[in-house]
Design a protein around this motif. Structure first.
Motif, PDB file in Angstrom:
ATOM      1  N   SER A 104     -10.941  46.417  24.263  1.00  0.00           N
ATOM      2  CA  SER A 104      -9.688  45.748  23.911  1.00  0.00           C
ATOM      3  C   SER A 104      -9.898  44.350  23.355  1.00  0.00           C
ATOM      4  O   SER A 104      -8.971  43.757  22.796  1.00  0.00           O
ATOM      5  N   LEU A 105     -11.111  43.806  23.506  1.00  0.00           N
ATOM      6  CA  LEU A 105     -11.379  42.458  23.029  1.00  0.00           C
ATOM      7  C   LEU A 105     -11.566  42.461  21.516  1.00  0.00           C
ATOM      8  O   LEU A 105     -12.275  43.312  20.959  1.00  0.00           O
ATOM      9  N   MET A 106     -10.943  41.519  20.860  1.00  0.00           N
ATOM     10  CA  MET A 106     -10.888  41.529  19.397  1.00  0.00           C
ATOM     11  C   MET A 106     -12.221  41.171  18.754  1.00  0.00           C
ATOM     12  O   MET A 106     -12.626  41.766  17.755  1.00  0.00           O
ATOM     13  N   HIS A 107     -12.927  40.203  19.316  1.00  0.00           N
ATOM     14  CA  HIS A 107     -14.133  39.684  18.675  1.00  0.00           C
ATOM     15  C   HIS A 107     -15.395  40.297  19.284  1.00  0.00           C
ATOM     16  O   HIS A 107     -15.490  40.469  20.506  1.00  0.00           O
ATOM     17  N   ALA A 108     -16.367  40.584  18.429  1.00  0.00           N
ATOM     18  CA  ALA A 108     -17.609  41.207  18.890  1.00  0.00           C
ATOM     19  C   ALA A 108     -18.323  40.340  19.919  1.00  0.00           C
ATOM     20  O   ALA A 108     -18.890  40.846  20.881  1.00  0.00           O
ATOM     21  N   ALA A 109     -18.301  39.019  19.724  1.00  0.00           N
ATOM     22  CA  ALA A 109     -18.977  38.121  20.671  1.00  0.00           C
ATOM     23  C   ALA A 109     -18.343  38.224  22.053  1.00  0.00           C
ATOM     24  O   ALA A 109     -19.049  38.179  23.073  1.00  0.00           O
ATOM     25  N   ASP A 110     -17.026  38.370  22.098  1.00  0.00           N
ATOM     26  CA  ASP A 110     -16.339  38.504  23.389  1.00  0.00           C
ATOM     27  C   ASP A 110     -16.693  39.827  24.053  1.00  0.00           C
ATOM     28  O   ASP A 110     -16.889  39.886  25.277  1.00  0.00           O
ATOM     29  N   ARG A 111     -16.780  40.889  23.245  1.00  0.00           N
ATOM     30  CA  ARG A 111     -17.152  42.192  23.806  1.00  0.00           C
ATOM     31  C   ARG A 111     -18.566  42.162  24.362  1.00  0.00           C
ATOM     32  O   ARG A 111     -18.842  42.710  25.439  1.00  0.00           O
ATOM     33  N   THR A 112     -19.475  41.515  23.624  1.00  0.00           N
ATOM     34  CA  THR A 112     -20.859  41.424  24.089  1.00  0.00           C
ATOM     35  C   THR A 112     -20.952  40.625  25.382  1.00  0.00           C
ATOM     36  O   THR A 112     -21.641  41.033  26.336  1.00  0.00           O
ATOM     37  N   ARG A 113     -20.266  39.492  25.436  1.00  0.00           N
ATOM     38  CA  ARG A 113     -20.315  38.659  26.645  1.00  0.00           C
ATOM     39  C   ARG A 113     -19.736  39.410  27.847  1.00  0.00           C
ATOM     40  O   ARG A 113     -20.322  39.403  28.932  1.00  0.00           O
ATOM     41  N   PHE A 114     -18.600  40.060  27.662  1.00  0.00           N
ATOM     42  CA  PHE A 114     -17.991  40.815  28.755  1.00  0.00           C
ATOM     43  C   PHE A 114     -18.922  41.919  29.245  1.00  0.00           C
ATOM     44  O   PHE A 114     -19.155  42.077  30.450  1.00  0.00           O
ATOM     45  N   THR A 115     -19.470  42.683  28.315  1.00  0.00           N
ATOM     46  CA  THR A 115     -20.333  43.806  28.690  1.00  0.00           C
ATOM     47  C   THR A 115     -21.599  43.317  29.379  1.00  0.00           C
ATOM     48  O   THR A 115     -22.005  43.849  30.423  1.00  0.00           O
ATOM     49  N   ALA A 116     -22.253  42.290  28.817  1.00  0.00           N
ATOM     50  CA  ALA A 116     -23.473  41.766  29.431  1.00  0.00           C
ATOM     51  C   ALA A 116     -23.197  41.260  30.841  1.00  0.00           C
ATOM     52  O   ALA A 116     -23.974  41.515  31.773  1.00  0.00           O
ATOM     53  N   ALA A 117     -22.087  40.554  31.023  1.00  0.00           N
ATOM     54  CA  ALA A 117     -21.760  40.007  32.338  1.00  0.00           C
ATOM     55  C   ALA A 117     -21.535  41.108  33.360  1.00  0.00           C
ATOM     56  O   ALA A 117     -21.998  41.029  34.509  1.00  0.00           O
ATOM     57  N   HIS A 118     -20.848  42.167  32.959  1.00  0.00           N
ATOM     58  CA  HIS A 118     -20.524  43.225  33.922  1.00  0.00           C
ATOM     59  C   HIS A 118     -21.722  44.134  34.198  1.00  0.00           C
ATOM     60  O   HIS A 118     -21.859  44.639  35.317  1.00  0.00           O
ATOM     61  N   VAL A 119     -22.581  44.339  33.207  1.00  0.00           N
ATOM     62  CA  VAL A 119     -23.821  45.078  33.476  1.00  0.00           C
ATOM     63  C   VAL A 119     -24.688  44.275  34.444  1.00  0.00           C
ATOM     64  O   VAL A 119     -25.243  44.815  35.407  1.00  0.00           O
ATOM     65  N   ALA A 120     -24.799  42.968  34.193  1.00  0.00           N
ATOM     66  CA  ALA A 120     -25.598  42.117  35.082  1.00  0.00           C
ATOM     67  C   ALA A 120     -25.055  42.144  36.505  1.00  0.00           C
ATOM     68  O   ALA A 120     -25.817  42.259  37.479  1.00  0.00           O
ATOM     69  N   LEU A 121     -23.744  42.039  36.643  1.00  0.00           N
ATOM     70  CA  LEU A 121     -23.132  42.082  37.975  1.00  0.00           C
ATOM     71  C   LEU A 121     -23.475  43.376  38.689  1.00  0.00           C
ATOM     72  O   LEU A 121     -23.866  43.365  39.874  1.00  0.00           O
ATOM     73  N   ARG A 122     -23.366  44.488  37.993  1.00  0.00           N
ATOM     74  CA  ARG A 122     -23.653  45.778  38.630  1.00  0.00           C
ATOM     75  C   ARG A 122     -25.118  45.882  39.053  1.00  0.00           C
ATOM     76  O   ARG A 122     -25.426  46.405  40.134  1.00  0.00           O
ATOM     77  N   ARG A 123     -26.029  45.404  38.222  1.00  0.00           N
ATOM     78  CA  ARG A 123     -27.444  45.498  38.585  1.00  0.00           C
ATOM     79  C   ARG A 123     -27.758  44.604  39.781  1.00  0.00           C
ATOM     80  O   ARG A 123     -28.524  44.987  40.672  1.00  0.00           O
ATOM     81  N   LEU A 124     -27.188  43.408  39.820  1.00  0.00           N
ATOM     82  CA  LEU A 124     -27.450  42.513  40.938  1.00  0.00           C
ATOM     83  C   LEU A 124     -26.857  43.067  42.234  1.00  0.00           C
ATOM     84  O   LEU A 124     -27.524  43.074  43.281  1.00  0.00           O
ATOM     85  N   LEU A 125     -25.618  43.556  42.189  1.00  0.00           N
ATOM     86  CA  LEU A 125     -25.017  44.137  43.389  1.00  0.00           C
ATOM     87  C   LEU A 125     -25.774  45.394  43.815  1.00  0.00           C
ATOM     88  O   LEU A 125     -25.960  45.643  45.015  1.00  0.00           O
ATOM     89  N   GLY A 126     -26.219  46.169  42.837  1.00  0.00           N
ATOM     90  CA  GLY A 126     -26.986  47.364  43.163  1.00  0.00           C
ATOM     91  C   GLY A 126     -28.286  47.040  43.868  1.00  0.00           C
ATOM     92  O   GLY A 126     -28.726  47.779  44.757  1.00  0.00           O
ATOM     93  N   ALA A 127     -28.915  45.914  43.499  1.00  0.00           N
ATOM     94  CA  ALA A 127     -30.155  45.509  44.163  1.00  0.00           C
ATOM     95  C   ALA A 127     -29.905  45.165  45.630  1.00  0.00           C
ATOM     96  O   ALA A 127     -30.713  45.478  46.496  1.00  0.00           O
ATOM     97  N   TYR A 128     -28.788  44.518  45.907  1.00  0.00           N
ATOM     98  CA  TYR A 128     -28.444  44.205  47.305  1.00  0.00           C
ATOM     99  C   TYR A 128     -28.139  45.466  48.110  1.00  0.00           C
ATOM    100  O   TYR A 128     -28.522  45.578  49.276  1.00  0.00           O
ATOM    101  N   LEU A 129     -27.428  46.399  47.491  1.00  0.00           N
ATOM    102  CA  LEU A 129     -26.895  47.550  48.225  1.00  0.00           C
ATOM    103  C   LEU A 129     -27.762  48.792  48.110  1.00  0.00           C
ATOM    104  O   LEU A 129     -27.410  49.844  48.640  1.00  0.00           O
ATOM    105  N   ARG A 130     -28.893  48.675  47.411  1.00  0.00           N
ATOM    106  CA  ARG A 130     -29.799  49.817  47.223  1.00  0.00           C
ATOM    107  C   ARG A 130     -29.071  50.970  46.529  1.00  0.00           C
ATOM    108  O   ARG A 130     -29.179  52.126  46.895  1.00  0.00           O
ATOM    109  N   ARG A 131     -28.305  50.630  45.500  1.00  0.00           N
ATOM    110  CA  ARG A 131     -27.598  51.639  44.718  1.00  0.00           C
ATOM    111  C   ARG A 131     -27.888  51.426  43.238  1.00  0.00           C
ATOM    112  O   ARG A 131     -28.194  50.320  42.798  1.00  0.00           O
TER     113      ARG A 131
END
Length: 270
Positions: A48-75
């Motif tokens: 839904s984000l109009m600009h490619a830079a915004d889409r990249t930032r959103f996606t990178a941030a949420h992938v990073a969050l999932r990997r970090l939380l997964g490391a804590y939770l062994r998932r």
């Protein structure tokens, strides 16, 4: 060991401590983001984000969050499921983001991203983080009008050239606290006093710890956590250069197994 996930497990932050992670989005090469780990809601929000830079930032941030939380939770990152607490302001189902399933009561997190940076905070208690750009004088004046009257007076007492930086520090403190509460800007930002960007530091509301976070020039950031920090002052784990790419690419390497020289940097928070 069979079943070990492809990233290194981390211990949960003990009570009285917190972990902070800073990702520089521009260090992530185009086209390598592991979008497959995102859920349908995250993909819709990115699209839904109009600009490619915004889409990249959103996606990178949420992938990073999932990997970090997964490391804590062994998932695996795609096995992380999110929910929402009840909003303290209205009772609706849009309060603080939470984990669903095992770990919900043991690990709290917050994510903020702006410009070239994404900031993740984790703790054993409710936590909020915020990162923002230092605005120009015109935008700063408009934002200042939304603050506590004492904060407005403190900013007005500063030299005009100093106000944008001071306001950015104040505003990130305010948003971090409101995120930690679970209200976000649903709570009037003029109600709570957290102090201006003066060297004296932030003034946390009762029952909270509030710290400025060292980030890149042109930005300000802060973290708020419920309760008192009893561990040694936290540092920021900076995920820059190849380490940023490793975290968000498909099948990320075990970059967290050992911290190469220069990974853990940032100094003491104030």
């Amino acid at each position: 060991m069979e079943g070990t996930p492809p990233w290194v497990a981390r211990e949960l932050p003990p009570p009285g401590s917190l972990d902070l992670w800073l990702l520089r989005v521009s260090d992530v090469p185009f086209g390598i983001l592991d979008e497959a780990v995102l859920d349908a809601t995250e993909r819709r929000r990115a699209a839904s984000l109009m600009h490619a830079a915004d889409r990249t930032r959103f996606t990178a941030a949420h992938v990073a969050l999932r990997r970090l939380l997964g490391a804590y939770l062994r998932r695996r990152p795609e096995e992380i499921h999110f929910g929402r607490d009840t909003c303290p302001c209205c009772g609706g189902p849009h309060g603080r983001p939470t984990l669903l399933g095992a770990g919900r009561d043991d690990l709290f997190f917050s994510l903020s991203h702006r410009g070239d940076l994404a900031l993740v905070g984790t703790a054993a208690a409710p936590i909020g983080v915020d990162v923002d750009l230092v605005s120009d004088r015109t935008a700063s004046a408009e934002l200042a009008s939304m603050l506590h009257v004492a904060e407005q007076e403190e900013l007005a007492a500063l030299a005009p050239a100093s106000r944008p930086r001071a306001l950015a520090r104040l505003w990130t403190r305010k948003e971090a606290y409101l995120k930690g509460l679970g209200t976000g800007l649903g709570r009037d930002p003029s109600l709570d006093y957290v102090g201006s960007g003066a060297p004296g530091g932030p003034y946390p509301p009762s029952g909270w710890t509030l710290l400025d976070v060292p980030v890149d020039r042109g930005y300000a950031a802060a973290v708020a956590v419920r309760g008192e920090l009893t561990a040694a002052g936290p540092t920021v784990t900076r995920l820059f250069g190849p380490r940023a790419a490793d975290l968000v690419r498909p099948h990320a390497a075990d970059l967290l197994r050992t911290a190469p020289p220069g990974l853990l940097t940032g100094g003491t928070l104030t």
